[in-house]
Design an enzyme around this catalytic site. Structure first.
Site, PDB file in Angstrom:
ATOM      1  N   ASP A  39       0.802  -1.226   0.000  1.00  0.00           N
ATOM      2  CA  ASP A  39       0.000   0.000   0.000  1.00  0.00           C
ATOM      3  C   ASP A  39       0.834   1.273   0.000  1.00  0.00           C
ATOM      4  OD1 ASP A  39      -2.610  -1.071  -0.108  1.00  0.00           O
ATOM      5  OD2 ASP A  39      -2.422  -1.704   1.975  1.00  0.00           O
ATOM      6  N   ASP A  68      -6.814  -4.047  -5.969  1.00  0.00           N
ATOM      7  CA  ASP A  68      -6.486  -2.742  -5.392  1.00  0.00           C
ATOM      8  C   ASP A  68      -5.056  -2.304  -5.722  1.00  0.00           C
ATOM      9  OD1 ASP A  68      -8.097  -4.605  -3.998  1.00  0.00           O
ATOM     10  OD2 ASP A  68      -8.192  -3.361  -2.213  1.00  0.00           O
TER      11      ASP A  68
HETATM   12  N1  GLY Z   1      -7.244  -1.676  -0.312  1.00  0.00           N
HETATM   13  C1  GLY Z   1      -8.191  -2.001   0.644  1.00  0.00           C
HETATM   14  C2  GLY Z   1      -9.599  -1.688   0.322  1.00  0.00           C
HETATM   15  O1  GLY Z   1      -9.965  -1.208  -0.715  1.00  0.00           O
HETATM   16  O2  GLY Z   1     -10.398  -1.977   1.188  1.00  0.00           O
END
Ligand code: GLY
Length: 363
Positions: A89, A150
């Site tokens: 992330d 994601d």
């Molecule tokens: N990347 C985590 C979410 O979208 O919940």
């Protein structure tokens, strides 16, 4: 935008007051509300970059120095995260904060943090599988090398790092990840799986599953939005038409699944629709991506749908002023299967809402 500014100013005051009452210095950024209390998170949390990023957008929108000072302070608190390799992330965390900071100020301190963050993110790339590993924790499905849709969002940091450093290795990793994602994450109707589990030794796909969606074969709403945003961004950064085509296909799928009021339920296949929680965050990411896709295609449908989404959010999803600790939007869903953060405000809904407002203004 005036209401959003009032809410963000109020949130800054709420955080100052929590600090005066002893909030730990490690708790650097607001994420959501828990029992009507503001939940703050550490820099390593995937959501820590969104509030600094929203402050940068406020500065961009207003030109007012007071937003710049707050944005700089909240961004600075994330500096140590540039060396944190325990998450994919970093793109969310460091691009929303330092990336926007550099874009708006050309501050060389931001530049070096962006490059170091990209170096750290690149350590999670496996050249055999050709993708960046998302999660390090174990799961019931015993995944070996999970990659979530994601993760497309983290590629923006890599593209930026190549532009700033001249080192094309970041760009190549981003391209490889996007290409593999296009092949392995997408079904023939251009909906996306949430998690692809790769074999890290030979690079083959082991499982196509979900973590935050309703089922392995369903369409988790925010995941569809991350993909749309990610491939649109990849086209912006590479000018490669295959990413534009992919984004157009994903947009068509999402548009075909939106409910009458346009704001998605948390999963397009949730079994109890219409009695399922909505996800305003998915709506905001979708709207922001559609505005950008409109700039590349001039397809009026994208702009119209994004406008409808934003109108509905403004009408039925915004918090009353000076309520909800300063969050702008209500009714997002974080992780429904875990019954976590269901029907709550979320910092990333607010970030992409403001981004979408800016993108609409700039059309
Ligand atoms: N990347 C985590 C979410 O979208 O919940």
């Amino acid at each position: 935008m005036a209401g959003a500014a009032t809410q963000m100013q109020y949130m800054l005051a709420v955080i100052d007051s929590a600090r005066a009452k002893g909030l730990s210095k490690n708790q650097v950024s607001p994420r959501t509300l828990e029992n009507d209390t503001l939940k703050m998170v550490r820099g390593q949390d995937w959501t820590s970059g969104f509030f600094p990023g929203a402050l940068w957008y406020m500065y961009e929108y207003t030109g007012n120095e007071k937003w710049k000072q707050q944005a700089q302070a909240y961004t600075r608190s994330l500096q140590p995260v540039q060396y944190y390799g325990g998450t994919h992330d970093l793109g969310f965390i460091m691009y929303c904060s330092f990336g926007n900071g550099y874009r708006l100020t050309k501050d060389t301190a931001c530049r070096s943090v962006i490059i170091q963050s990209a170096k750290t993110l690149a350590t999670r790339f496996n050249p055999v599988a050709g993708v960046i590993k998302s999660w390090d924790f174990a799961s019931a499905s015993k995944w070996q090398y999970p990659v979530i849709i994601d993760n497309m969002m983290n590629l923006e940091l890599l593209f930026e790092a190549t532009k700033l450093s001249g080192d094309s290795s970041f760009y190549k990793i981003a391209i490889s990840h996007a290409d593999k994602t296009m092949i392995n994450h997408y079904r023939s109707n251009y909906s996306s799986y949430h998690v692809i589990d790769y074999d890290p030794v030979n690079g083959t796909v082991r499982q196509k599953i979900t973590a935050q969606g309703y089922s392995d074969s369903s369409s988790w709403a925010r995941g569809q939005a991350w993909g749309l945003y990610g491939f649109t961004m990849c086209y912006r950064e590479t000018h490669n038409k295959k990413y534009l085509e992919q984004a157009k296909h994903i947009a068509a799928y999402i548009i075909s699944r939106l409910p009458a009021d346009k704001v998605p339920y948390w999963d397009y296949d949730a079994p109890g629709i219409p009695n399922e929680p909505k996800d305003a965050s998915a709506a905001c990411v979708t709207a922001s991506a559609l505005y950008e896709l409109y700039t590349f295609t001039k397809n009026k449908q994208y702009r119209t749908i994004a406008d409808q989404l934003m109108q509905e959010l403004c009408k039925h999803y915004v918090s009353p002023l000076y309520m909800n600790k300063g969050f702008i939007l209500l009714h997002s869903t974080g992780h429904k299967p875990a019954n976590s953060e269901v029907d709550v405000p979320l910092s990333y809904a607010d970030y992409y809402f403001i981004e979408a407002l800016l993108r609409r203004k700039n059309l």
